[in-house]
Scaffold this motif. Sequence first.
Motif, short mmCIF file in Angstrom:
data_model
loop_
_atom_site.label_atom_id
_atom_site.label_comp_id
_atom_site.label_asym_id
_atom_site.label_seq_id
_atom_site.Cartn_x
_atom_site.Cartn_y
_atom_site.Cartn_z
N PRO A 177 0.81 -1.22 0.00
CA PRO A 177 0.00 0.00 0.00
C PRO A 177 0.85 1.28 0.00
CG PRO A 177 -0.14 -1.12 2.13
CD PRO A 177 0.54 -2.05 1.18
N LEU A 178 2.04 1.18 0.65
CA LEU A 178 2.94 2.33 0.67
C LEU A 178 3.41 2.65 -0.74
CD1 LEU A 178 4.46 4.38 2.43
CD2 LEU A 178 6.28 2.68 2.68
N SER A 179 3.73 1.63 -1.52
CA SER A 179 4.15 1.82 -2.90
C SER A 179 3.05 2.46 -3.74
CB SER A 179 4.55 0.46 -3.48
OG SER A 179 4.91 0.59 -4.84
N ASP A 180 1.82 1.99 -3.49
CA ASP A 180 0.68 2.58 -4.24
C ASP A 180 0.54 4.05 -3.92
OD1 ASP A 180 0.21 0.09 -5.27
OD2 ASP A 180 -1.38 -0.43 -3.85
N LYS A 181 0.70 4.43 -2.66
CA LYS A 181 0.60 5.84 -2.27
C LYS A 181 1.70 6.67 -2.90
CE LYS A 181 -1.62 4.99 2.21
NZ LYS A 181 -1.47 5.10 3.69
N LYS A 184 0.92 7.37 -6.49
CA LYS A 184 -0.12 8.39 -6.58
C LYS A 184 0.45 9.78 -6.33
CE LYS A 184 -4.53 9.80 -4.62
NZ LYS A 184 -5.58 9.55 -3.60
N ALA A 185 1.32 9.91 -5.28
CA ALA A 185 1.93 11.21 -4.95
C ALA A 185 2.82 11.70 -6.09
CB ALA A 185 2.73 11.09 -3.66
N THR A 193 4.76 14.84 0.12
CA THR A 193 4.21 13.54 0.55
C THR A 193 5.10 12.41 0.04
OG1 THR A 193 1.96 14.40 0.51
CG2 THR A 193 2.21 12.00 0.41
N LEU A 197 6.92 9.53 2.26
CA LEU A 197 6.66 8.11 1.99
C LEU A 197 7.95 7.36 1.68
CD1 LEU A 197 3.43 8.44 -0.20
CD2 LEU A 197 3.58 7.54 2.14
#
Length: 220
Positions: A177-181, A184-185, A193, A197
């Motif tokens: 999920p961290l990679s997905d965020k 997105k950033a 952000t 991250l």
Amino acid sequence: MMKAGDYMAFKDNLKHLRENAGYKQAKDFAKAAGIPYSSYATYERGSWPNEANLTRIALTLHASIDELMGYTPSPLSTIQQIKQDFANVGYELKEEGSTWWRYEITEPGEEYPFHVKTEDDLKQIYQQIKLDVFRDLKKVWADNIHDALVDYERKLNKEENQAYLRIQMKLLEQMKPLSDKMMKAEAEGDTKTLGSLQETLFKLLEKSNIKGIGGTDKKK
């Protein structure tokens, strides 16, 4: 049956047998037996020799271990014990009383027997067998201890590796999920952000000992 009087103190019996064998000086006997005098002297003061030195003493004195310990069983009890020990592994011992030999020993499955000339010869053979068995038994123990320790280490390493893999899987689940965020950033141009991250990602990578972005490895 063994009586209390059958035993002499080892140190006294050792000195007695040494002197009877013609070694008036303990130092001369120690040299003949190939034992440092400083070690041998302690045996005549009451210390017990190790197996190797006990064997050297017995061979040099032409004595059995039983004799060194001060126990001399009757000839009958010794022969009966030999017969029993031989019979336990399938050997048959007969006292023939021949002009040329006294004992006939038949090996399991063999037609032609061995012949032993005298009782003393049979006792010496038996004594050597006991010493060889003792040495072999020590080797079996040493081998089994080694194998048991190797098996233990393998099991321990396997358990540690499994625990390590579980930790890695858990960290990878957290990183997804961290990679997905982060993606997105980056797509939104949110550098603040994204930087935060990335810092979190590096901490996770450091815990898992996996090389991070650009080959960075903070776990040296």
